[in-house]
Motif scaffolding. Structure first.
Motif, PDB file in Angstrom:
ATOM      1  N   SER A 162     -71.113-133.826 121.470  1.00  6.60           N
ATOM      2  CA  SER A 162     -69.660-133.901 121.456  1.00  6.60           C
ATOM      3  C   SER A 162     -69.072-132.935 120.428  1.00  6.60           C
ATOM      4  O   SER A 162     -68.067-132.259 120.702  1.00  6.60           O
ATOM      5  N   ALA A 163     -69.705-132.859 119.251  1.00  2.00           N
ATOM      6  CA  ALA A 163     -69.215-131.946 118.210  1.00  2.00           C
ATOM      7  C   ALA A 163     -69.352-130.492 118.644  1.00  2.00           C
ATOM      8  O   ALA A 163     -68.447-129.676 118.435  1.00  2.00           O
ATOM      9  N   HIS A 164     -70.465-130.160 119.258  1.00  2.00           N
ATOM     10  CA  HIS A 164     -70.672-128.782 119.709  1.00  2.00           C
ATOM     11  C   HIS A 164     -69.691-128.416 120.826  1.00  2.00           C
ATOM     12  O   HIS A 164     -69.200-127.292 120.882  1.00  2.00           O
ATOM     13  N   ALA A 165     -69.424-129.375 121.722  1.00  2.00           N
ATOM     14  CA  ALA A 165     -68.471-129.104 122.802  1.00  2.00           C
ATOM     15  C   ALA A 165     -67.076-128.852 122.254  1.00  2.00           C
ATOM     16  O   ALA A 165     -66.277-128.116 122.851  1.00  2.00           O
ATOM     17  N   ALA A 166     -66.763-129.451 121.099  1.00  2.00           N
ATOM     18  CA  ALA A 166     -65.459-129.249 120.465  1.00  2.00           C
ATOM     19  C   ALA A 166     -65.475-128.113 119.451  1.00  2.00           C
ATOM     20  O   ALA A 166     -64.503-127.950 118.703  1.00  2.00           O
ATOM     21  N   SER A 167     -66.595-127.353 119.437  1.00  2.00           N
ATOM     22  CA  SER A 167     -66.744-126.204 118.518  1.00  2.00           C
ATOM     23  C   SER A 167     -66.619-126.632 117.055  1.00  2.00           C
ATOM     24  O   SER A 167     -66.065-125.902 116.228  1.00  2.00           O
ATOM     25  N   MET A 168     -67.139-127.797 116.731  1.00  2.00           N
ATOM     26  CA  MET A 168     -67.129-128.294 115.363  1.00  2.00           C
ATOM     27  C   MET A 168     -68.380-127.801 114.633  1.00  2.00           C
ATOM     28  O   MET A 168     -69.409-127.564 115.253  1.00  2.00           O
ATOM     29  N   PRO A 169     -68.315-127.665 113.321  1.00  2.00           N
ATOM     30  CA  PRO A 169     -69.497-127.236 112.560  1.00  2.00           C
ATOM     31  C   PRO A 169     -70.571-128.325 112.570  1.00  2.00           C
ATOM     32  O   PRO A 169     -70.300-129.491 112.861  1.00  2.00           O
ATOM     33  N   SER A 170     -71.816-127.944 112.225  1.00  2.00           N
ATOM     34  CA  SER A 170     -72.928-128.893 112.247  1.00  2.00           C
ATOM     35  C   SER A 170     -72.696-130.055 111.293  1.00  2.00           C
ATOM     36  O   SER A 170     -73.151-131.181 111.538  1.00  2.00           O
ATOM     37  N   LEU A 171     -71.965-129.803 110.203  1.00  2.00           N
ATOM     38  CA  LEU A 171     -71.709-130.855 109.231  1.00  2.00           C
ATOM     39  C   LEU A 171     -70.883-131.993 109.825  1.00  2.00           C
ATOM     40  O   LEU A 171     -70.924-133.129 109.338  1.00  2.00           O
ATOM     41  N   ALA A 172     -70.145-131.709 110.901  1.00  2.00           N
ATOM     42  CA  ALA A 172     -69.303-132.737 111.510  1.00  2.00           C
ATOM     43  C   ALA A 172     -70.130-133.876 112.088  1.00  2.00           C
ATOM     44  O   ALA A 172     -69.656-135.014 112.172  1.00  2.00           O
ATOM     45  N   VAL A 173     -71.379-133.593 112.494  1.00  2.00           N
ATOM     46  CA  VAL A 173     -72.225-134.632 113.082  1.00  2.00           C
ATOM     47  C   VAL A 173     -72.531-135.699 112.038  1.00  2.00           C
ATOM     48  O   VAL A 173     -72.325-136.894 112.266  1.00  2.00           O
ATOM     49  N   SER A 174     -73.008-135.265 110.863  1.00  2.00           N
ATOM     50  CA  SER A 174     -73.269-136.248 109.805  1.00  2.00           C
ATOM     51  C   SER A 174     -71.966-136.856 109.302  1.00  2.00           C
ATOM     52  O   SER A 174     -71.936-137.999 108.831  1.00  2.00           O
TER      53      SER A 174
END
Length: 782
Positions: A408-420
């Protein structure tokens, strides 16, 4: 009065019967789904092997520079396969531009159409795709020339091909399960006038026996089903090789004259690693063999292998009887059986826990007595399953949630830190709800916290069911965090309001048991259910369960009068507690790091890392459930001790050292030690299992004893054990919040390698030494 007591016994008996029937049906349902999934995999493997016969012939033609539309003889190759396998419906060659080019299929009459085909999907090189609709299952193989994919081969079977063997294996079990339920009903109502405790004790034993018999019956059916499926796969592989070798015979050549036949056989075995040996046998002698040492010698039947033969056409020069022999080691079949039975074993444990917890609920609700002790014990038994259900729901998605959040984070072009960050927000919401919930419970009682927490978790689950957009994922996890916090504090307040001071550790043990039991059952059942109902179905199930829990809390959970409520903690001395050196040593060296490992390693990192290593959802859930199993084993050992027999300092030190050892074992998986070992996936899974189990046992040595430890400190005698325990529970949540962030940063630096688990392992060992030195210093000073 007697009539009301009789009605109560009848209702209790009906509740017991309902729990037993639900547990047996859940066992049967998930076992059926697991068997259907395995049967589908076997059928797909067979269809791929059959399709490769045509695929190899067509691609040989395409690599000569010819176009797909000019290929001749498709029906002559496909029709024998269709005639030899009654399950095959059709074989079709398609071009993305021109549509259907060639087709062969079994039709009832001249005008009977072939089944509708799925849309053309460009296949990745070397792969295949599976498409299902209501009536058919299609396996799509790419057709490539030297440069690109130019078309596809679609092999079609009825959708019932995979389900019919499963139904045939499981339908005979329905009367068996009905008979078991009838036996339980006869026992329950036949012992209706027994004392409640005696009836419940005997009922648990009878139910365990019935559950075990049901499990044996299901396993017996699964073993036969999986064995037949593995043999079907081997038979299809033998037929596939037979077709390729017959091409040599059809050209009028002798097998001996074809110099590259050894390479073709070796390549065939490389493409099908389950095969142990391939040979062409003429009058009992292996004239060709993938093992050159066995060539020219008599073919020897191996009792440790399943062997399949397929006769070759005879050329003019042949005088003997030539057959293709394919040997599949029996351990390949048994391993396929064991892998699927492994899933069933996890289901067995999970369903057994569900039954055990809810049988406790039915027994606990009927406890009555002249004094308060039996009533309190009964209500303690009643509240435990509420926590179990809450944790169960929270862990239904544990095996796939980190990957879902990452996608979901990658689909929204969020940085990897957003997952944690999403996990941080969950635990932050959880932690911030603790202190207000404690105050509310002291004023208004715990029931509103329980049903309110259930409503919030249900809202979070339904949001994830309807959308995986990143903003809604964040909102859903925040709602779930708040809800789980309210639920835990409500259950904790309920237990501690009823538990006497001498049962302090036993009260904590109820929390620990139901928390970890819910974790085990949720991970095991959720990791299997996601295979059948997808993520959306799992979240809808979570929504329904939490809605039912909230309804139960409102309508059926026994209330507490104001005299029974534990008074609110006196916060005036909290700064005094925070300034106490012994309290700080315990919370900073033991409490916060332990919770950081739970949230950062077990809940966040392990599912993500194992997913990147291509482990399936069920494997991930089953590996992590050993953490909760370890906690429960350690907790059961500690719960049998009286509080004054527990040397909490030693237990906490051992727990921290064991935590470091478990993390170190997991970290070794990412190193060079297992890089070149045979069966690496199995070795990796084994080491992770040992490490996670050790981590669970370690936390079992910490979770309940640490509260006893801090409430026995001198500061607790000065300000009261209640404020100290409350402050400890609140401050240790810092570990929950910090865990995903700290571990996420470590993984980011280490490129998401399991070897990075050595970093927290080293940190825990240093903290363990520091804590032990502080205890030793205090002892000497005393």
């Amino acid at each position: 009065m007697g009539r009301m007591a009789g009605r109560g016994r009848i209702l209790n008996g009906l509740a017991m019967l309902a729990v037993a029937s639900f547990s047996l049906l859940l066992l049967l349902y998930v076992a059926f789904g697991e068997a259907e999934r395995a049967s589908t995999e076997f059928q797909v493997t067979k269809l791929v092997a059959q399709g490769q016969i045509i695929q190899n012939k067509v691609e040989e033609y395409l690599r000569s520079g010819q176009s797909l539309g000019q290929f001749a003889g498709f029906r002559s190759i496909a029709q024998p396969l269709l005639d030899s396998d009654p399950t095959l419906t059709s074989m079709v060659v398609r071009d993305p531009a021109a549509g259907t080019l060639f087709e062969a299929g079994k039709v009832a009459g001249e005008s009977a159409p072939l089944p509708p085909l799925p849309p053309f999907l460009p296949s990745s090189p070397g792969g295949y795709q599976v498409h299902r609709d209501a009536a058919h299952m299609h396996v799509i193989l790419p057709l490539r020339n030297k440069f690109e994919t130019v078309g596809s081969l679609v092999v079609t079977v009825p959708a019932t091909t995979a389900t019919e063997p499963v139904r045939a294996a499981f339908l005979p079990l329905l009367p068996w399960f009905a008979a078991l339920c009838l036996i339980l009903a006869v026992f329950i109502f036949g012992t209706n006038r027994w004392p409640q405790k005696r009836q419940t004790r005997w009922y648990r034993a009878v139910f365990a026996g019935a559950f075990l018999m049901a499990s044996v019956a299901v396993v017996w059916g699964l073993v036969g089903l999986y064995s037949d499926g593995a043999r079907i796969k081997a038979r299809a592989l033998a037929d596939s090789l037979d077709a390729r070798l017959n091409e040599v015979i059809d050209m009028g050549l002798s097998i001996d004259d074809f110099s590259d036949i050894h390479l073709a056989m070796a390549e065939y075995r490389d493409l099908n690693p389950d095969i142990g040996a391939v040979a062409v046998v003429d009058d009992g002698v292996a004239i060709l063999h993938t093992d050159r040492a066995a060539q020219g010698r008599p073919w020897v039947n191996d009792r440790l292998s399943f062997e399949f033969s397929s006769p070759l056409h005879q050329s003019r020069q042949d005088t003997g009887h030539m057959v293709v022999m394919v040997a599949m080691p029996s351990d390949v079949v048994y391993w396929a059986v064991a892998r699927n039975v492994k899933n069933f074993a996890a289901l067995f444990v999970a369903t057994g826990l569900v039954a055990l917890v809810f049988l406790t609920l039915t027994g606990g609700r009927s406890q009555t007595g002249a004094d308060d002790a039996p009533v309190a014990d009964g209500r303690l038994e009643t509240i435990g399953p509420v926590l179990f259900v809450g944790v169960f729901v929270d862990n239904l998605s544990a095996s796939f949630l980190p990957q879902l959040v990452s996608d979901s984070a990658h689909a929204a072009s969020m940085p990897s830190l957003a997952v944690s960050g999403v996990f941080l927000l969950y635990f932050l919401a959880f932690s911030l709800s603790v202190l207000p919930a404690e105050s509310f419970a002291a004023r208004r009682g715990p029931k509103p916290l329980i049903w309110g927490g259930g409503v919030l978790v249900a809202l979070g689950s339904v949001l994830l069911a309807v959308s995986h957009g990143f903003p809604l994922v964040v909102l859903a996890r925040v709602l779930s965090g708040c809800g789980q916090g309210l639920l835990l504090i409500g259950v904790q307040a309920y237990i501690f309001s009823l538990a006497s001071p001498e049962k302090r550790t036993q009260g904590n043990s109820i929390i620990v048991f139901n928390f970890n039991g819910g974790m085990i059952a949720g991970m095991a059942i959720g990791s299997l259910l996601v295979l059948y109902v997808d993520e959306t179905g799992v979240f809808f199930l979570a929504t329904a369960l939490m809605a039912l829990l909230a309804l139960y809390a409102v309508l059926a959970l026994p209330g507490l009068n104001k005299a029974a409520l534990r008074p609110a903690a006196d916060t005036s001395n909290l700064w005094r507690v925070l300034a106490d050196r012994r309290f700080l040593e315990c919370i900073l060296l033991v409490g916060i790091p332990s919770k950081a490992l739970l949230s950062g390693v077990v809940i966040f990192a392990m599912p993500l890392l194992l997913g990147k290593l291509k482990y399936s959802h069920e494997d991930i859930g089953q590996l992590i459930m050993f953490y909760a199993g370890g906690v429960m084993v350690a907790n059961a050992m500690i719960a049998r001790m009286f509080d004054h027999h527990i040397n909490t300092g030693q237990l906490l030190t051992r727990g921290m050292i064991l935590s470091a050892a478990g993390l170190a074992i997991i970290g070794l998986v990412g190193g060079d030690i297992v890089a070149d070992v045979p069966n690496k996936p199995l070795v990796v899974a084994g080491l992770v299992l040992v490490g996670v189990s050790m981590l669970g046992v370690a936390h079992g040595f910490i979770n309940a004893p640490v509260v006893t430890h801090v409430t026995a400190l001198p500061i607790a005698a000065a300000v009261g054990s209640g404020p100290v325990a409350t402050l400890y529970r609140m401050v240790e949540r810092v570990g929950h919040v910090a865990g995903p962030v700290l571990i996420g940063q470590i993984l980011l630096v280490g490129h998401y390698d399991l070897q990075m688990m050595l970093v927290p392992a080293a940190a825990m060992m240093i903290l363990a030494v520091a804590f032990r030195l502080s205890l030793t210093r205090r002892t000497r000073a005393a």
